[in-house]
Design a protein around this motif. Structure first.
Motif, mmCIF file in Angstrom:
data_model
loop_
_atom_site.group_PDB
_atom_site.id
_atom_site.type_symbol
_atom_site.label_atom_id
_atom_site.label_comp_id
_atom_site.label_asym_id
_atom_site.label_seq_id
_atom_site.Cartn_x
_atom_site.Cartn_y
_atom_site.Cartn_z
ATOM 1 N N VAL A 81 10.604 11.192 7.534
ATOM 2 C CA VAL A 81 11.356 11.421 8.764
ATOM 3 C C VAL A 81 10.443 11.293 9.979
ATOM 4 C CG1 VAL A 81 12.529 13.218 10.121
ATOM 5 C CG2 VAL A 81 13.170 12.833 7.734
ATOM 6 N N LEU A 82 9.291 11.961 9.915
ATOM 7 C CA LEU A 82 8.349 11.922 11.033
ATOM 8 C C LEU A 82 7.825 10.505 11.259
ATOM 9 C CD1 LEU A 82 6.393 15.202 10.221
ATOM 10 C CD2 LEU A 82 7.960 14.856 12.137
ATOM 11 N N THR A 83 7.529 9.806 10.192
ATOM 12 C CA THR A 83 7.006 8.443 10.300
ATOM 13 C C THR A 83 8.049 7.491 10.859
ATOM 14 O OG1 THR A 83 5.466 8.812 8.469
ATOM 15 C CG2 THR A 83 6.007 6.531 9.008
ATOM 16 N N ASP A 84 9.285 7.583 10.354
ATOM 17 C CA ASP A 84 10.344 6.677 10.821
ATOM 18 C C ASP A 84 10.660 6.903 12.300
ATOM 19 O OD1 ASP A 84 10.432 5.693 8.269
ATOM 20 O OD2 ASP A 84 12.447 6.429 7.796
ATOM 21 N N LEU A 85 10.692 8.159 12.728
ATOM 22 C CA LEU A 85 10.957 8.441 14.133
ATOM 23 C C LEU A 85 9.809 7.958 15.013
ATOM 24 C CD1 LEU A 85 12.546 11.981 13.757
ATOM 25 C CD2 LEU A 85 13.694 9.960 14.686
ATOM 26 N N HIS A 86 8.586 8.122 14.533
ATOM 27 C CA HIS A 86 7.430 7.625 15.290
ATOM 28 C C HIS A 86 7.511 6.109 15.454
ATOM 29 C CE1 HIS A 86 3.310 7.107 16.662
ATOM 30 N NE2 HIS A 86 3.141 6.211 15.710
ATOM 31 N N GLU A 87 7.848 5.423 14.382
ATOM 32 C CA GLU A 87 7.934 3.967 14.444
ATOM 33 C C GLU A 87 9.066 3.510 15.364
ATOM 34 O OE1 GLU A 87 8.201 2.735 10.386
ATOM 35 O OE2 GLU A 87 6.045 3.007 10.017
ATOM 36 N N ALA A 88 10.090 4.362 15.517
ATOM 37 C CA ALA A 88 11.204 4.035 16.416
ATOM 38 C C ALA A 88 10.895 4.393 17.866
ATOM 39 C CB ALA A 88 12.464 4.770 15.960
ATOM 40 N N GLY A 89 9.749 5.045 18.093
ATOM 41 C CA GLY A 89 9.364 5.410 19.450
ATOM 42 C C GLY A 89 9.984 6.689 19.958
ATOM 43 N N TYR A 108 -4.611 24.667 9.814
ATOM 44 C CA TYR A 108 -3.245 24.322 10.196
ATOM 45 C C TYR A 108 -3.259 23.216 11.262
ATOM 46 C CZ TYR A 108 -0.868 28.254 7.847
ATOM 47 O OH TYR A 108 -0.335 29.114 6.920
ATOM 48 N N ALA A 109 -4.161 23.359 12.220
ATOM 49 C CA ALA A 109 -4.245 22.354 13.287
ATOM 50 C C ALA A 109 -4.590 20.983 12.722
ATOM 51 C CB ALA A 109 -5.284 22.792 14.320
ATOM 52 N N GLU A 110 -5.553 20.923 11.822
ATOM 53 C CA GLU A 110 -5.929 19.646 11.220
ATOM 54 C C GLU A 110 -4.772 19.048 10.437
ATOM 55 O OE1 GLU A 110 -8.482 17.770 11.500
ATOM 56 O OE2 GLU A 110 -9.965 19.040 12.492
ATOM 57 N N ALA A 111 -4.012 19.911 9.747
ATOM 58 C CA ALA A 111 -2.910 19.421 8.912
ATOM 59 C C ALA A 111 -1.816 18.753 9.730
ATOM 60 C CB ALA A 111 -2.319 20.579 8.109
ATOM 61 N N TYR A 112 -1.563 19.261 10.930
ATOM 62 C CA TYR A 112 -0.434 18.770 11.715
ATOM 63 C C TYR A 112 -0.833 17.949 12.932
ATOM 64 C CZ TYR A 112 2.261 22.121 8.957
ATOM 65 O OH TYR A 112 2.849 22.804 7.935
ATOM 66 N N ALA A 117 -4.284 13.592 9.781
ATOM 67 C CA ALA A 117 -3.028 14.156 9.289
ATOM 68 C C ALA A 117 -2.158 13.051 8.693
ATOM 69 C CB ALA A 117 -2.287 14.857 10.421
ATOM 70 N N VAL A 118 -1.445 13.371 7.626
ATOM 71 C CA VAL A 118 -0.688 12.359 6.888
ATOM 72 C C VAL A 118 0.453 11.786 7.724
ATOM 73 C CG1 VAL A 118 0.753 11.938 4.861
ATOM 74 C CG2 VAL A 118 -1.286 13.392 4.672
ATOM 75 N N ALA A 119 1.249 12.645 8.324
ATOM 76 C CA ALA A 119 2.380 12.189 9.146
ATOM 77 C C ALA A 119 2.522 13.156 10.312
ATOM 78 C CB ALA A 119 3.661 12.133 8.322
ATOM 79 N N PRO A 120 1.614 13.106 11.252
ATOM 80 C CA PRO A 120 1.598 14.114 12.314
ATOM 81 C C PRO A 120 2.773 13.969 13.274
ATOM 82 C CG PRO A 120 0.011 12.386 12.785
ATOM 83 C CD PRO A 120 0.538 12.115 11.405
ATOM 84 N N PRO A 121 3.376 15.097 13.660
ATOM 85 C CA PRO A 121 4.400 15.062 14.710
ATOM 86 C C PRO A 121 3.724 14.894 16.066
ATOM 87 C CG PRO A 121 3.933 17.322 14.130
ATOM 88 C CD PRO A 121 3.109 16.472 13.203
ATOM 89 N N ASP A 122 4.521 14.656 17.082
ATOM 90 C CA ASP A 122 3.978 14.604 18.433
ATOM 91 C C ASP A 122 3.643 15.995 18.946
ATOM 92 O OD1 ASP A 122 4.233 11.672 19.340
ATOM 93 O OD2 ASP A 122 6.170 12.098 18.438
ATOM 94 N N ALA A 123 4.364 17.009 18.456
ATOM 95 C CA ALA A 123 4.096 18.385 18.860
ATOM 96 C C ALA A 123 4.487 19.321 17.721
ATOM 97 C CB ALA A 123 4.853 18.745 20.132
#
Length: 281
Positions: A81-89, A108-112, A117-123
């Motif tokens: 989900v995070l990756t697909d939304l990132h790719e969609a901008g 926790y900070a490194e993980a996200y 990070a594997v699939a980091p959110p923007d926030a």
């Protein structure tokens, strides 16, 4: 990231309206869509949301707990989900409310938020109730990687007031959190964009912002306001709650929009309707 999160959020709100849509695949909602409450149903639900929301809203907020309940397979869906939304901008805010001290907060900070990070959110949403400065590893890493945080400040659940409204040395706990975020956003003050350290303040807290003397205007601090829509928040209540800071507020809605599913076209229509209702404010 080539641009700070606050600047990207400012641009996204200007382009799409100040709406953040939640992806909350709890059992009742998944089953109301006619889906099985298992990993397959979770994936179908979540990816339908991605299809409907990507490119149409300022931000999307997956609730981590509803993916974590399915273990590693659920987390794999969340990463997609995070990756697909990132790719969609489309900006993502992962609602995980992490909070700890020292090396644990750093992990926790490194993980996200970290560069690996594997699939980091923007926030990421975080909890400051071990002390605002306990979040320093996440605050510093977010600055380094161009990501952001939304710090719990004033929530609408009845239990929250016992902690958040408590007063020490003449100021409330919530006010101390607001002041901490304002200090970290000081470099953005006076510019057109927002800072990257935001606050979580419920859309239905009523007069608490004024009664506790929270200064949201002088700092370029974005506010994530959950509770818009099904939980009672309205355009008028956002205006009365946040006053002159209304332009900094990203209203979050989940159930009101998700109830329009599972038909993607109905989800899109409801999303656009809510975003447009918020835009004039």
């Amino acid at each position: 990231m080539t641009q700070a999160f606050g600047a990207r959020l400012h641009d996204a709100m200007a382009a799409h309206g100040p709406l953040c849509v939640g992806i909350d695949p709890h059992r009742g909602l998944v089953e109301s869509w006619g889906l099985s409450y298992d990993v397959a149903g979770l994936e179908r639900f979540a990816l339908t949301c991605v299809e409907a929301f990507a490119g149409r809203v300022a931000a999307v907020k997956p609730q981590s707990a509803f993916f974590e309940v399915f273990g590693s397979r659920g987390l794999a869906v969340l990463e997609r989900v995070l990756t697909d939304l990132h790719e969609a901008g489309t900006l993502t805010i992962l609602d995980a409310k992490r909070g700890d001290i020292g090396s644990t907060m750093g992990a926790y900070a490194e993980a996200y938020l970290g560069p690996d990070a594997v699939a980091p959110p923007d926030a990421l949403t975080v909890s400051p109730y071990l002390g605002y400065e306990s979040l320093r590893p996440a605050i510093d890493l977010a600055e380094q990687t161009g990501r952001g945080l939304f710090v719990l400040a004033l929530t609408s659940n009845p239990e929250g007031a016992t902690v958040q409204h408590a007063v020490r040395d003449g100021r409330s706990v919530a006010a101390s959190v607001v002041e901490g975020a304002a200090a970290d956003n000081a470099p953005a003050r006076g510019r057109t964009e927002l800072g990257s350290i935001g606050l979580v303040i419920g859309a239905t807290v009523g007069r608490a912002v004024q009664d506790l003397g929270l200064d949201l205007v002088s700092a370029a601090t974005p506010v994530l306001a959950p509770g818009f829509g099904a939980q009672g928040g309205t355009v008028d209540s956002l205006a009365s709650t946040f006053g002159a800071a209304r332009g900094q507020v990203l209203a979050a809605s989940s159930r009101e929009i998700l109830a329009a599913g599972p038909d993607p076209s109905r989800l899109v229509a409801r999303t656009v309707e809510v975003a447009e209702a918020l835009r004039p404010a």
